[in-house]
Design an enzyme around this catalytic site. Structure first.
Site, PDB file in Angstrom:
ATOM      1  N   SER A  56      -2.545  -4.935 -12.645  1.00 35.84           N
ATOM      2  CA  SER A  56      -1.219  -4.554 -12.145  1.00 35.84           C
ATOM      3  C   SER A  56      -0.199  -4.312 -13.262  1.00 35.84           C
ATOM      4  O   SER A  56      -0.371  -3.419 -14.068  1.00 35.84           O
ATOM      5  CB  SER A  56      -0.744  -5.610 -11.158  1.00 35.84           C
ATOM      6  OG  SER A  56       0.472  -5.244 -10.588  1.00 35.84           O
ATOM      7  N   ASP A  77       4.262   0.636 -11.461  1.00 38.61           N
ATOM      8  CA  ASP A  77       3.592  -0.350 -12.309  1.00 38.61           C
ATOM      9  C   ASP A  77       2.143   0.122 -12.536  1.00 38.61           C
ATOM     10  O   ASP A  77       1.773   1.219 -12.091  1.00 38.61           O
ATOM     11  CB  ASP A  77       3.654  -1.755 -11.679  1.00 38.61           C
ATOM     12  CG  ASP A  77       2.782  -1.888 -10.459  1.00 38.61           C
ATOM     13  OD1 ASP A  77       2.722  -0.923  -9.683  1.00 38.61           O
ATOM     14  OD2 ASP A  77       2.143  -2.941 -10.276  1.00 38.61           O
ATOM     15  N   ASP A 121      -0.829  -0.399 -11.367  1.00 37.43           N
ATOM     16  CA  ASP A 121      -1.721   0.009 -10.275  1.00 37.43           C
ATOM     17  C   ASP A 121      -0.957   0.677  -9.131  1.00 37.43           C
ATOM     18  O   ASP A 121      -1.518   0.884  -8.049  1.00 37.43           O
ATOM     19  CB  ASP A 121      -2.590  -1.155  -9.775  1.00 37.43           C
ATOM     20  CG  ASP A 121      -1.786  -2.264  -9.144  1.00 37.43           C
ATOM     21  OD1 ASP A 121      -0.570  -2.360  -9.425  1.00 37.43           O
ATOM     22  OD2 ASP A 121      -2.358  -3.051  -8.368  1.00 37.43           O
ATOM     23  N   ASP A 136       1.266  -0.063  -6.962  1.00 38.50           N
ATOM     24  CA  ASP A 136       1.607  -0.607  -5.641  1.00 38.50           C
ATOM     25  C   ASP A 136       3.112  -0.857  -5.546  1.00 38.50           C
ATOM     26  O   ASP A 136       3.635  -1.144  -4.486  1.00 38.50           O
ATOM     27  CB  ASP A 136       0.787  -1.861  -5.285  1.00 38.50           C
ATOM     28  CG  ASP A 136       0.920  -2.981  -6.285  1.00 38.50           C
ATOM     29  OD1 ASP A 136       1.532  -2.772  -7.357  1.00 38.50           O
ATOM     30  OD2 ASP A 136       0.397  -4.079  -6.005  1.00 38.50           O
TER      31      ASP A 136
HETATM   32 MG    MG Z   1       0.885  -3.875  -9.007  1.00 38.90          MG
END
Ligand code: MG
Length: 454
Positions: free
Chosen positions: A98, A241, A243, A245
């Site tokens: 992440s 960020d 990844d 999300d």
């Molecule tokens: Mg993330």
């Protein structure tokens, strides 16, 4: 293997080739296959170094238990989650760390409903790994690897089905997207072009050394995006960020909109649509979201901090919206997990429908000031420090549902250990920035006292 807990707030994480090793990925694959198999397991990864190495080791482990692997390759975590919830395999696994610094990587396990598995399932996987009680398939039952490239398109179509595409297209907005050299670059620029926007991309080449900026889209890390917004006179800036999300937004003047504010802008529209709606958010969220929800006649359900807790609670309650102060928004009609691209679509839909600049939407919100600081602590003393903090504040008005929230006359201080790093975080909120900063200093002083006592 030491007996310490493998899973933190968001899966297993560590420094590549130090404590996050290919050997650990292989054994995690065997354990995940044993606990969640048999069947198909979807595997994907973000742009981090070691992503390919870990996903191959993980896949080998899964195959040895008789599971088959559906490899979707590079993809944001929410893209994999949407694919899993649509295709309903036995499970999904994402190789990602992440927002952590570039030297980190990790593994996150997704249940067949597209949501991160529960703590109980994580504990089962961990117990299986530590006891090495892996299922071993006979030579005729070893699984196969399939490649599937439909996930990103399915995700894009899913998002577009929840917003007023034509109304957004009419506005012909200019959007600058800073993907931070990771997988957000594979989804959000395409989404915004599909929504009729003129798209300018920053840091869109996939590169696990993160040459453009660190993976956390914090105000200090998105300076290039802020400058680009000012010089291009664009309408909306988006930074993801590692990844993707989460999304951080920058307004047309180059000012960063805080996670609390973007969440509140979305919440005030969605909760107001239906009186009595429920919003799910962790105790780390502040008065802004509380006030916005109250104004709409909605209800708040507080949870422990962690996106997994919010996702599971959303499903349990059938609630309308979830969110976090860090810019993570959960929109259950699409999926009950954080989704940076979905969040971006919701923001641009509000801008287009109401024909207001982002700064105008922010101005309509009540103003509170927050301060966030963090302090490094010795990893092995993390637990002891919390015990010390709890005894130090025994006689103060406080909430201890997760970490320590001290209720002050004009605001609050929240102190929590990070689930993934050897640090303690301190958040505070007050009606003025000065007061909030003072609260945060008070919190940091308290953590220092607790460190010295441990
Ligand atoms: Mg993330």
């Amino acid at each position: 293997m030491t007996q310490k807990k493998l899973f933190g707030t968001n899966g297993v994480r560590g420094v590549i080739n130090e404590n996050m090793t290919v050997d650990l990925a292989l054994r995690l694959g065997k354990a995940i296959g044993t606990v969640l198999g048999p069947g198909k397991i979807v595997v994907g990864r973000d742009a981090r170094m070691g992503g390919e190495m870990f996903s191959r080791a993980l896949s080998s482990g899964l195959l040895s238990t008789g599971c088959s692997v559906v490899d979707i390759g590079l993809a944001p975590t929410p893209t994999l989650q949407f694919f899993v919830s649509t295709e309903q395999p036995a499970a999904g696994v994402v190789v990602t760390a992440s927002h952590n610094p570039p030297e980190f990587n990790g593994i996150k396990v997704i249940g067949s409903n597209g949501i991160e598995v529960s703590r109980t399932t994580e504990n089962e996987i961990e117990a299986c790994l530590l006891s090495e009680t892996f299922r071993v398939a006979s030579w005729t039952n070893i699984g196969s690897v399939y490649h599937d490239d439909r996930a990103i398109n399915m995700h894009l179509e899913g998002i577009k089905s929840h917003v007023a595409v034509d109304e957004i297209r009419e506005q012909k907005l200019t959007v600058v997207i800073d993907s931070g050299n990771s997988v957000g670059a594979l989804v959000t620029p395409i989404l915004m072009r599909d929504l009729g926007c003129k798209v300018v991309s920053l840091n869109s080449q996939i590169d696990g050394s993160f040459p453009g900026r660190p993976p956390e889209p914090s105000p200090e890390n998105v300076k290039d995006l802020r400058r680009a917004m000012q010089s291009l006179k664009a309408d909306l800036g988006i930074a993801h960020d590692g990844d993707a999300d989460r999304a951080t937004f920058v307004d047309e003047n180059g000012s960063v909109v805080s996670g609390d504010q973007s969440f509140a802008i979305i919440a005030s529209r969605i909760i107001c649509r239906k009186p009595g709606s429920t919003l799910v958010t962790p105790v780390s969220s502040g008065r802004l979201i509380e006030e916005v929800v109250q104004r709409c006649g909605g209800k708040i359900d507080w949870t422990t901090v962690g996106s997994v807790d919010v996702s599971h609670r959303l499903e349990e309650l059938g609630a309308e919206l979830g969110g976090e102060e860090n810019g993570g928004v959960f929109f259950p009609p699409h999926q009950s997990v954080r989704d940076g691209a979905m969040t971006s679509a919701l923001i641009i839909e509000i801008m287009a429908k109401e024909r207001k600049p982002l700064s105008g939407l922010v101005k309509e919100l009540p103003t509170y000031y927050t301060t966030k600081r963090k302090i490094e602590v010795p990893r092995e003393k993390k637990g002891q420090i919390l015990n010390n903090l709890l005894s130090l504040t025994e006689n103060i008005d406080r909430i201890t549902i997760d970490g320590l929230k001290l209720i002050k006359e004009n605001g609050w201080i929240l102190i929590r250990p990070s689930g993934t790093e050897p640090i303690y975080r301190c958040f505070s909120e007050a009606p003025t920035q000065e007061e909030s900063d003072r609260y945060c200093t008070e919190g940091i002083d308290l953590i220092e006292t607790a460190i010295n006592q441990s």
